[in-house]
Write a protein that holds these residues in place. Structure first.
Motif, PDB file in Angstrom:
ATOM      1  N   HIS A   1     -10.638  -2.100  -0.424  1.00  0.00           N
ATOM      2  CA  HIS A   1     -10.394  -0.872   0.332  1.00  0.00           C
ATOM      3  C   HIS A   1      -8.987  -0.823   0.919  1.00  0.00           C
ATOM      4  O   HIS A   1      -8.340   0.217   0.868  1.00  0.00           O
ATOM      5  CB  HIS A   1     -11.426  -0.719   1.454  1.00  0.00           C
ATOM      6  CG  HIS A   1     -12.804  -0.442   0.962  1.00  0.00           C
ATOM      7  ND1 HIS A   1     -13.168   0.760   0.405  1.00  0.00           N
ATOM      8  CD2 HIS A   1     -13.919  -1.223   0.931  1.00  0.00           C
ATOM      9  CE1 HIS A   1     -14.445   0.729   0.056  1.00  0.00           C
ATOM     10  NE2 HIS A   1     -14.923  -0.466   0.358  1.00  0.00           N
ATOM     11  N   GLU A   2      -8.523  -1.928   1.488  1.00  0.00           N
ATOM     12  CA  GLU A   2      -7.205  -1.956   2.124  1.00  0.00           C
ATOM     13  C   GLU A   2      -6.149  -2.345   1.092  1.00  0.00           C
ATOM     14  O   GLU A   2      -6.018  -3.504   0.712  1.00  0.00           O
ATOM     15  CB  GLU A   2      -7.204  -2.961   3.295  1.00  0.00           C
ATOM     16  CG  GLU A   2      -5.867  -3.097   4.014  1.00  0.00           C
ATOM     17  CD  GLU A   2      -5.261  -1.755   4.380  1.00  0.00           C
ATOM     18  OE1 GLU A   2      -4.237  -1.396   3.746  1.00  0.00           O
ATOM     19  OE2 GLU A   2      -5.808  -1.075   5.268  1.00  0.00           O
TER      20      GLU A   2
ATOM     21  N   GLY B   1       0.838  -1.197   0.000  1.00  0.00           N
ATOM     22  CA  GLY B   1       0.000   0.000   0.000  1.00  0.00           C
ATOM     23  C   GLY B   1       0.869   1.242   0.000  1.00  0.00           C
ATOM     24  O   GLY B   1       2.071   1.193   0.271  1.00  0.00           O
TER      25      GLY B   1
ATOM     26  N   ASP C   1      -2.954  -2.592   1.189  1.00  0.00           N
ATOM     27  CA  ASP C   1      -1.899  -3.531   1.588  1.00  0.00           C
ATOM     28  C   ASP C   1      -2.287  -4.968   1.277  1.00  0.00           C
ATOM     29  O   ASP C   1      -1.421  -5.840   1.158  1.00  0.00           O
ATOM     30  CB  ASP C   1      -1.595  -3.412   3.090  1.00  0.00           C
ATOM     31  CG  ASP C   1      -0.578  -2.321   3.391  1.00  0.00           C
ATOM     32  OD1 ASP C   1       0.132  -1.911   2.448  1.00  0.00           O
ATOM     33  OD2 ASP C   1      -0.495  -1.887   4.543  1.00  0.00           O
TER      34      ASP C   1
END
Length: 246
Positions: free
Chosen positions: A223-224, A102, A226
């Motif tokens: 959404h995340e 990310g 990473d």
């Protein structure tokens, strides 16, 4: 690093993992990320030391803290010498389908409270998902660079120019309450993908900000970032004492 009792607590295990990663990064000449890992690992060891009552264990942990602090200082010295000579360069490779990259992880070692301006040259901030990537990048700057006041974006114009310009205008408006001005310039000859921070760090990513693979709307990684799979790309990091003014 091993515990004197042979059994590691959860915090100790985390410290060991992070410090091993620091040593690996140092060995690969990725010095700035190594420093971040050393600091995180040392902080965890200090937490362990605070809660340790056994005298022999306390001695062991103090020695380890001193050992890794010495290594971190040596890395800092190496970084400073390379920066002063204008020869700082490190390279990271993101493998195909890898995760854990990310924007906070990639840019985190290079951003700080001293940054006031950021210049982004990326030909592909055009389609919806690419503009969304840029939003996430700006969010990272807000969270980590408390004194940033100007973001300069140079990109190319999309075939659907109205959608692109509306999206970037919306981002600009949403940045204003944070005291940040976004300036957008369109180029017909832009090919390089480069991000320059006013603290001297220059980061070149082969795929620019668009190195993530598509994630389904209701899937892990949507959404995340990473947790999202990546395309293979190479990241080159340089440092200059004085970044360009525009």
């Amino acid at each position: 690093m091993s515990s004197k009792s042979g059994t590691l607590t959860g915090v100790e295990e985390s410290a060991v993992k992070i410090l091993k990663r620091a040593i690996e990064l140092e060995g690969a000449a990725n010095y700035q990320p190594a420093l971040v890992c050393y600091q995180e690992g040392i902080d965890l060891l200090l937490d362990v030391l605070k809660g340790c009552k056994d005298a022999s264990k306390r001695k062991h942990f103090r020695e380890k803290v001193e050992e890794y602090m010495t290594r971190a200082e040596q890395v800092k010295d190496a970084v400073q010498k390379l920066k002063e000579s204008g020869k700082y360069h490190e390279q990271m490779k993101i493998e195909e389908n890898s995760t854990g990259f990310g924007y906070s992880k990639v840019f985190g070692p290079y951003v700080d409270e001293y940054i006031t301006e950021v210049h982004v040259e990326d030909a592909y901030i055009r389609s919806f998902h690419q503009i969304n990537n840029f939003v996430r990048f700006c969010e990272m700057l807000i969270m980590r660079c408390k004194n940033v006041t100007n973001i300069h974006l140079t990109t190319t114009e999309d075939s659907n120019a109205n959608q692109q310009k509306d999206g970037l205008h919306s981002i600009a408006q949403s940045l204003l309450p944070y005291g940040i001005t976004l300036r957008v310039e369109y180029s017909t000859t832009l090919h390089d993908r480069e991000i320059t921070f006013s603290n001297g760090w220059i980061i070149k990513i082969g795929r620019g900000l668009d190195y993530f693979k598509k994630a389904d709307k209701f899937s892990i990684g949507f959404h995340e970032m990473d947790l999202r799979k990546c395309h293979a790309t190479t990241i080159d990091v340089f440092h200059k004492k004085h970044t360009r003014d525009r």
